[in-house]
Enzyme design. Structure first.
Site, PDB file in Angstrom:
ATOM      1  N   GLU A 118      -9.896 -35.491  10.641  1.00  0.00           N
ATOM      2  CA  GLU A 118      -9.353 -36.558  11.876  1.00  0.00           C
ATOM      3  C   GLU A 118     -10.166 -37.332  12.136  1.00  0.00           C
ATOM      4  O   GLU A 118     -11.381 -37.212  12.834  1.00  0.00           O
ATOM      5  CB  GLU A 118      -8.464 -36.061  12.923  1.00  0.00           C
ATOM      6  CG  GLU A 118      -9.143 -35.030  13.664  1.00  0.00           C
ATOM      7  CD  GLU A 118      -8.387 -34.332  15.009  1.00  0.00           C
ATOM      8  OE1 GLU A 118      -7.324 -33.644  14.742  1.00  0.00           O
ATOM      9  OE2 GLU A 118      -8.598 -34.408  16.175  1.00  0.00           O
ATOM     10  N   ASP A 174      -9.098 -27.731  16.225  1.00  0.00           N
ATOM     11  CA  ASP A 174     -10.230 -27.786  16.710  1.00  0.00           C
ATOM     12  C   ASP A 174     -11.071 -26.497  16.565  1.00  0.00           C
ATOM     13  O   ASP A 174     -12.196 -26.496  16.006  1.00  0.00           O
ATOM     14  CB  ASP A 174     -10.352 -28.323  18.101  1.00  0.00           C
ATOM     15  CG  ASP A 174      -9.610 -29.405  18.439  1.00  0.00           C
ATOM     16  OD1 ASP A 174      -8.779 -29.571  17.495  1.00  0.00           O
ATOM     17  OD2 ASP A 174      -9.701 -30.101  19.635  1.00  0.00           O
TER      18      ASP A 174
END
Length: 892
Positions: free
Chosen positions: A537, A467
């Site tokens: 994702e 992330d």
């Protein structure tokens, strides 16, 4: 001496001389020792709290550990306990929560014995631990080899020199494994599922014994440089570590062989010296390949592989051998005009279409299950799996992907970027790898993984963070290690849309969604997770499996209505229930009165939700460069993020993905109501396209047929349906491609509502954009019941069984969303199964021939094919012998 005596003496002399020469010959040509031995069997494990004695005693040959738990390695304690039958029905209901976690709070001992011959014990020997989670004290033959201060890190590869530590005959190895603690950089499942009770502690990758002569060859690596202008040649560079383990200087002749071409050089080595050496095409022209067999992802070509054998000879005797498999291919990266990163293989852009991979919850995947899952990836038309924090418990997954042409993007997980998961404070930009000590550990871990895996052509990038970004100091360390250890793949600093002060913009995004969104989202959105750029994702959230699988995880008393036990088998945090998904399902398809009805509708909804995601990223090329469905598979039985479940049961999303990812296809844009022609191959293609619109009764009210042509790797708009006025509230769109001889090439079938979904863009959250109002498909409940005619037979017998099923709709109504199952006498599905189509629809009077492959099916026990659909009552057909003839209509 008489002539007779002289003759006898000569015979004796000749025989003796021959024997001496034979011994000398044997000495010079004696085969090498077994240079690599996996210590896989014969292990015993036990919690340290239950063990009396220290490492010196436990590592004494002959120590009685017969009361300990028997296991093979790799295995975590929890995996070994489950394999022994200690925990039955572990995943049923909330049973997992009942496993006492305190038994894993302290260390566990692993113990085994191995035997060596005289020559093996006197040669160079090393012990390689490919993965220990998390710390370990290691003992051999009563002496400590290494302490837990040295053996640290789940992703380190540890090699221990056994010089002077091994003996002929029995040798005893004892490993005390200490579990990971809060703040450790360990294996983790984030919010995807529960944590395993033992936190995956233990020997989770193989333990290998390396036995060689005085000189070894290790870390053999083949780099390839392809002529991207012509693809007609490639140059190889072979690198390896040559080490002298002896106390005397040595000269080693190192020879490599690739398909009959050989190259050789001598190296002088001082005592204990190690050196990295290389062989280049400039020095050895045989390393320049003419017309190389290139490795391609399976959607673009053949995944060709080569083998290299390296031999080190000292004093005429083979000292070591090493064999590697590699692919000749070149990976590149680019940024499109909008600043989005893409990847190339052999100079050709690849639209990444994949799924997020997760290992089994107990890290207990078998080779057969890995084979099945890669077969599923190919069956769906996907070309990539992303491994976030899971690097595989051996080389097996990568070997299969290499052979089958599936790309892999391995890398670190967000587990280490958020305090709740890591267990210590983090930086909001760089996560938790902050101190020099932590950075050194994690950088060394990456280096170990890269060197462990770098010969696998399936790997096309190394993901350095999920992330967030790595700390700049850490990213620089990564860069130096990648330059030295690989240099053949472009690293990806982050999977999020971020800019690094070290490497610049990532060029990829990770903006969700992770929960249900309507089909139009993917086409309409241009600010979040929609079809632009590379979304690393994303996905439409819950994907419940069919009823057969749900019954294996939900006890009968909790099957209906949906309750807290269902929630336990969801994700965690924001994803600990399916409320948003259920609301959409009820509002769009009507409320369900039973678990059977709910799961039947769930397969329809999952198919409908996943297909436009993959299609939109194909339709919007070249603005798009990739998309990874979150997720491909599940670590345990659950309701969320899966195209097939833990038992290998495909769901509706599996076949929606397969429909979307056909090599050549027609796709419907839910936002602007256009039909597009998509070509995911490298070649220009020609076909005949037929677009038919039908009302709820299956009556055609619009039809267009035209010849089409399209270049490889592209998309083009075929026609607009924006002005279409369907006569019923739910209508059908039937899209088909055929070759010029009329043979069907592809088909896609849509159910559409005249009432459209409306998104609440202002209410968007990081994981979902809510829906203001919903499409209405309740008219599907008015479809009349259709009794199909069903035949089934065996096309090819076991072990690689192939069956056929012919379905005929003899009525004037639509037979909607038909599920096919191949079952035994107990109504249990044979898995894995590779249907060429499923959850299909038959128009009035239509006939379809569908096939399924069942690799390694074994014996059939009362096998039959069952058929049931939205408005199709369940029926079964026994298998007949003989090959099926083509269908008269709509042959697939």
């Amino acid at each position: 001496m008489g002539s007779h005596e002289a003759s006898s003496w000569l015979r004796v002399w000749a025989a003796a001389t021959s024997a001496v020469l034979a011994l000398a010959s044997c000495a010079r040509h004696e085969p090498a020792m077994t240079n690599e031995r996996a210590l896989a069997e014969g292990w015993r494990i036990r919690a340290a709290a239950e063990v009396t004695g220290d490492g010196a005693l436990l590592s004494t040959p002959g120590f009685d550990a017969s009361s300990w738990l028997a296991t093979s390695v790799p295995a975590t304690p929890m995996a070994a306990l489950v394999a022994s039958g200690a925990y039955l029905d572990l995943y049923l209901g909330t049973n997992l929560d009942r496993v006492p976690a305190e038994q894993f709070a302290g260390p566990w001992w692993y113990r085994t014995e191995f035997s060596l011959g005289e020559r093996e014990a006197s040669g160079a020997s090393r012990l390689v631990f490919e993965g220990i989670n998390y710390r370990a004290n290691i003992w051999l033959n009563g002496a400590q080899l290494a302490s837990a201060d040295e053996i640290v890190g789940a992703f380190r590869v540890h090699e221990l020199d056994l010089a002077g530590r091994v003996q002929p005959g029995a040798n005893a190895l004892a490993v005390e494994v200490l579990p990971p603690q809060p703040g450790d950089f360990t294996i983790g499942f984030v919010d995807w599922n529960p944590r395993p009770p033992d936190r995956n502690m233990g020997l989770w990758r193989p333990v290998v014994l390396r036995l060689t002569g005085p000189v070894s060859v290790d870390d053999v690596f083949v780099r390839s440089d392809v002529d991207l202008d012509t693809l007609a040649s490639a140059e190889l560079r072979v690198e390896m570590l040559v080490a002298n383990h002896g106390g005397e200087a040595a000269t080693a002749a190192v020879k490599g062989e690739i398909e009959g071409a050989s190259f050789e050089r001598e190296f002088a080595l001082a005592p204990r010296e190690k050196k990295t050496v290389s062989f280049t095409a400039k020095e050895f022209p045989q390393l320049k390949l003419a017309s190389p067999r290139l490795w391609w992802p399976h959607t673009l070509g053949e995944p060709e592989l080569y083998s290299l054998r390296v031999t080190a000879t000292v004093g005429g005797r083979v000292s070591d051998t090493s064999e590697v498999t590699f692919g000749v291919r070149e990976v590149g990266t680019f940024f499109n005009p909008e600043g989005h990163r893409g990847f190339t293989i052999n100079g050709k852009p690849v639209l990444i279409r994949g799924g997020g991979w997760v290992d089994d919850l107990l890290l207990a995947d078998t080779p057969a299950k890995l084979e099945a899952q890669i077969a599923y990836v190919k069956q769906m038309g996907l070309n990539t799996i992303r491994l976030e924090g899971f690097w595989g418990s051996s080389h097996t997954l990568y070997d299969i992907a290499d052979r089958e042409g599936v790309l892999i993007m391995p890398g670190w997980s967000c587990q280490w970027e958020w305090e709740d998961y890591l267990g210590k404070p983090v930086d909001e930009r760089f996560g938790g790898v902050l101190t020099p000590e932590d950075q050194a550990l994690v950088a060394a871990s990456l280096d170990d993984q890269v060197r462990y895996l770098r010969n696998h052509p399936s790997i096309f990038t190394w993901v350095l963070a999920s992330d967030l970004l790595p700390h700049p100091d850490l990213e620089r360390s990564y860069g130096a290690k990648l330059a030295a250890g690989d240099g053949t793949r472009p690293p990806l600093a982050s999977c999020g849309w971020v800019t690094s002060e070290v490497s610049g913009p990532s060029g990829v995004k990770m903006n969700g969604p992770y929960d249900w969104v309507p089909p139009r989202y993917w086409y309409e959105d241009r600010e979040r997770g929609g079809a632009y750029g590379f979304n690393t994702e994303t996905g439409p959230g819950p994907q419940p499996p069919p009823l057969e699988s749900v019954k294996k995880m939900i006890p009968p008393e909790h099957l209906w209505p949906i309750d807290e036990v269902w929630n336990y088998h969801c994700g965690r945090n924001e994803f600990n229930q399916m409320n948003r998904y259920i609301e959409a399902l009820d509002r769009r398809y009507g409320p369900s009165a039973s678990v059977e009805e709910f799961l039947r509708k769930a397969q329809v909804a999952s198919y409908e939700a996943i297909r436009p995601m993959f299609e939109a990223f194909a339709v919007n090329r070249p603005l798009t460069t990739g998309v990874i469905q979150w997720m491909l598979n599940s670590a345990w039985p659950e309701m969320y993020w899966q195209l097939y479940d833990h038992s290998l049961m495909p769901n509706g999303a599996f076949y929606g993905t397969r429909a979307a990812c056909q090599p050549l296809s027609l796709a419907y844009n839910y936002h602007d109501h256009t039909v597009h022609l998509v070509n995911d191959t490298l070649a220009r293609r020609e076909a005949v396209a037929t677009v038919r619109a039908l009302d709820l009764q299956g009556r055609e009210f619009e039809k267009t047929t035209r010849e089409v042509a399209i270049d490889g790797g592209s998309s083009s708009m075929l026609l607009s349906l924006a002005d279409l006025e369907p006569p019923t509230p739910v209508w059908f769109l039937d899209l088909r491609l055929a070759d010029r001889e009329g043979r069907e090439v592809a088909r896609n079938f849509y159910w559409l509502s005249t009432t459209e979904d409306e998104l609440d863009w202002e209410g968007s959250l990081w994981f979902v954009t809510p829906t203001k109002s919903f499409a209405d498909f309740t008219a599907l409940n008015q479809l009349p019941e259709v009794a199909l005619e069903v035949e089934a037979g065996v096309e090819r017998p076991a072990p690689d069984l192939e069956i056929w099923v012919r379905l005929t709709n003899p009525t004037d109504a639509v037979a909607f969303f038909i599920e096919l199952r191949f079952v035994n006498a107990r109504d249990e599905s044979y898995l894995p199964v590779l249907w060429d189509d499923n959850y299909l629809t038959l128009l009035p009077g239509e006939e379809r021939l569908v096939r399924a492959r069942l690799p390694h099916a074994g014996a059939l026990d009362g096998a039959a094919v069952t058929v049931a659909g939205w408005n199709v009552p369940g029926t079964a057909a026994a298998l007949s012998a003989g090959t099926a003839t083509p269908s008269r209509q709509g042959s697939s």
